[in-house]
Design an enzyme around this catalytic site. Structure first.
Site, PDB file in Angstrom:
ATOM      1  N   ARG A 262       0.817  -1.219   0.000  1.00 60.38           N
ATOM      2  CA  ARG A 262       0.000   0.000   0.000  1.00 60.38           C
ATOM      3  C   ARG A 262       0.849   1.266   0.000  1.00 60.38           C
ATOM      4  NH1 ARG A 262      -3.991  -1.532   4.643  1.00 60.38           N
ATOM      5  NH2 ARG A 262      -5.233  -3.185   3.715  1.00 60.38           N
TER       6      ARG A 262
ATOM      7  N   ARG B 218      -6.801  12.262  -5.401  1.00 58.27           N
ATOM      8  CA  ARG B 218      -8.086  11.600  -5.165  1.00 58.27           C
ATOM      9  C   ARG B 218      -9.206  12.632  -5.013  1.00 58.27           C
ATOM     10  NH1 ARG B 218      -9.524   6.444  -1.307  1.00 58.27           N
ATOM     11  NH2 ARG B 218     -11.780   6.709  -1.299  1.00 58.27           N
TER      12      ARG B 218
ATOM     13  N   TYR C  15     -15.359 -11.966   0.039  1.00 56.68           N
ATOM     14  CA  TYR C  15     -16.033 -10.708  -0.318  1.00 56.68           C
ATOM     15  C   TYR C  15     -17.234 -10.980  -1.227  1.00 56.68           C
ATOM     16  CZ  TYR C  15     -12.235  -7.788   1.521  1.00 56.68           C
ATOM     17  OH  TYR C  15     -11.328  -7.158   2.341  1.00 56.68           O
TER      18      TYR C  15
ATOM     19  N   ASP D 229      -7.056  -2.777  -7.167  1.00 54.62           N
ATOM     20  CA  ASP D 229      -7.739  -3.386  -6.034  1.00 54.62           C
ATOM     21  C   ASP D 229      -8.014  -4.848  -6.329  1.00 54.62           C
ATOM     22  OD1 ASP D 229     -10.451  -3.986  -4.356  1.00 54.62           O
ATOM     23  OD2 ASP D 229      -9.266  -2.421  -3.398  1.00 54.62           O
TER      24      ASP D 229
ATOM     25  N   ARG E 185      -2.995   6.670   0.925  1.00 58.68           N
ATOM     26  CA  ARG E 185      -3.536   7.810   1.650  1.00 58.68           C
ATOM     27  C   ARG E 185      -2.564   8.485   2.609  1.00 58.68           C
ATOM     28  NH1 ARG E 185      -8.830   5.189   4.106  1.00 58.68           N
ATOM     29  NH2 ARG E 185      -7.360   3.474   4.345  1.00 58.68           N
TER      30      ARG E 185
END
Length: 344
Positions: free
Chosen positions: A28, A41, A153, A78, A32
C-alpha cells in the site's frame, strides 16, 4: 552459459541471490499517507475513479518512488477488480469500504454471474503506462487477490472480520464454493497473465483472510487454488510469484512446500527467526515489520527494522511491512525506515 545479472535488486532476490542490502518496497505504498495522493483523489473523485483512470492510476503508482526511491513499484488497483469482472457490481461506501452485489449465497447466484473482462482494460492500460516510466533499477509488481479472500467478499458482499458467511457456506455447500473458487482461479490466471503481457515483472497473491481457516479448510481453499494459479500462470508466462497468506502462522511451511510460489510474504505476527528456521532453505521471504512500528517511529522503529534484518541475513530477503502501510503514517518515519534498511 548464463546471461548478465539483473540490474534490479528485487528481481535478484527473487532469483535466490542475497545482496548486501535487501531491496525494499511497502505494501500500500501508493496511498492515503501521501498528501499528493490525497490531492489527486480529491480532484478525481472516489477510489474506483482513480483505479479506472489509467493516467491517474499511473501517477499514483509512481508517487512513492519519487519520495523514497523504493526498489519495487506496486500497481495501483484493487483485489476486487476480479469479482467486478466476474459479474458483480462493485462500489465503495464512504467510511465503510467495498460493497459487491448481488451477494453470492447460493449456487444459482454463482451460476447467474455474467463476466465482463473489459472491466480490466483500464488496469492493463495503467500497467503499460507505469512500465514505460520506471527507473531502470525498479521492479514492477502486479497483483491479485487469492481465491479464498476474493470469495469471502463475493459471498458476503463486503469485507468481514471473521468471514463467517463464506466459512459457513464452505462447510454447508462446498460444491457451490468450489465452483466459485474455480471461476476466480480461471479469471485470476487470465488477469495476471494480462498484467504480465502489459509489463509487470513480478506478481503477488494477497490472501488477506487465509488465517480464518482451519487446517483442512486451508488445504482446500488456500493451498489448492494457489497451486492452480501458479501452474496456470507458469504455463503462459515466466514471472516470479510471491504468495502472501496473511495469518497462516504455522501453516506457512506447508504453503511454501506445496504451492510452488517463488517467495513467501510474512505478516507481522510471524516470528522472523521461526520463519527462517521453518521455511525451505533458500526460499526468498518478504516482510515483515509491523506497520504500527512505522507509525511509532524512533528507537522502537530502529529496533524492529534491525530484528527483521538480523533474522534473514542468510536468506534472500525483500524488506517490507507485515501488511499495508496505514494512512496516518508520518512520512518522516518512512524516510527513517528507508535510511535504516539501506544504512544511509
Amino acid at each position: 552459459m548464463t546471461g548478465p545479472a539483473s540490474p534490479k535488486p528485487l528481481l535478484q532476490v527473487l532469483a535466490g541471490e542475497k545482496p548486501s542490502v535487501p531491496p525494499l518496497w511497502l505494501m500500500r505504498q501508493a496511498g492515503r499517507y501521501l498528501p499528493e495522493y490525497r490531492a489527486l483523489r480529491a480532484e478525481k473523485g472516489g477510489f474506483l475513479d482513480l483505479v479506472n483512470d489509467p493516467a491517474a492510476a499511473t501517477e499514483v503508482t509512481l508517487q512513492p518512488l519519487r519520495r523514497f526511491a523504493f526498489d519495487g513499484a506496486i500497481l495501483f488497483s484493487d483485489i476486487l477488480m476480479v469479482p467486478n469482472a466476474l459479474g458483480q457490481k462493485l462500489w465503495f461506501e464512504a467510511g465503510e469500504g467495498p460493497r459487491l452485489a448481488p451477494e453470492l449465497r447460493t449456487r444459482a447466484g454463482i451460476d447467474a454471474l455474467v463476466p465482463d473482462t473489459t472491466i480490466l482494460d483500464p488496469v492493463y492500460a495503467t500497467v503499460r503506462g507505469v512500465a514505460t516510466s520506471l527507473p531502470a533499477t525498479t521492479t514492477f509488481l502486479g497483483f491479485a487477490g487469492s481465491p479464498w479472500t476474493v470469495a469471502t467478499y463475493m459471498i458476503a458482499g463486503k469485507g468481514s472480520r471473521e468471514q463467517a458467511e463464506a466459512r459457513r457456506m464452505a462447510y454447508g455447500d462446498p460444491a457451490a464454493v468450489q465452483t466459485l473458487i474455480d471461476r476466480i482461479v480461471s479469471m485470476t490466471i487470465d488477469y495476471l497473465a494480462g498484467q504480465v503481457a502489459a509489463g509487470v515483472e513480478v506478481v503477488q497473491l494477497f490472501d488477506s483472510w487465509s488465517g480464518s481457516l482451519a487446517p483442512a479448510e486451508f488445504e482446500r481453499w488456500v493451498i489448492a487454488p494457489t497451486v492452480a494459479i501458479v501452474e496456470g500462470l507458469r504455463a503462459r508466462c515466466t514471472v516470479p510469484i510471491i504468495g502472501f497468506p496473511k495469518g497462516a502462522g504455522g501453516k506457512l511451511a506447508a504453503y511454501a512446500r506445496e504451492t510452488g510460489v517463488d517467495a513467501i510474504g510474512l505478516d507481522e505476527t510471524v516470528d522472523p527467526v521461526w520463519a527462517n528456521a521453518a521455511l525451505p532453505a533458500g526460499l526468498p521471504v518478504q516482510g515483515n515489520l509491523d506497520p504500527l512500528l512505522l507509525i511509532a517511529g524512533g528507537e522502537a522503529l530502529d529496533a524492529g527494522v534491525d530484528r527483521v534484518l538480523a533474522a534473514f541475513t542468510d536468506r534472500p530477503h525483500v524488506f517490507n511491512l507485515g501488511h499495508g502501510i496505514q494512512q496516518d503514517t508520518p512520512i518522516a518515519h518512512v524516510e527513517r525506515l528507508v535510511a535504516r534498511v539501506r544504512r544511509a
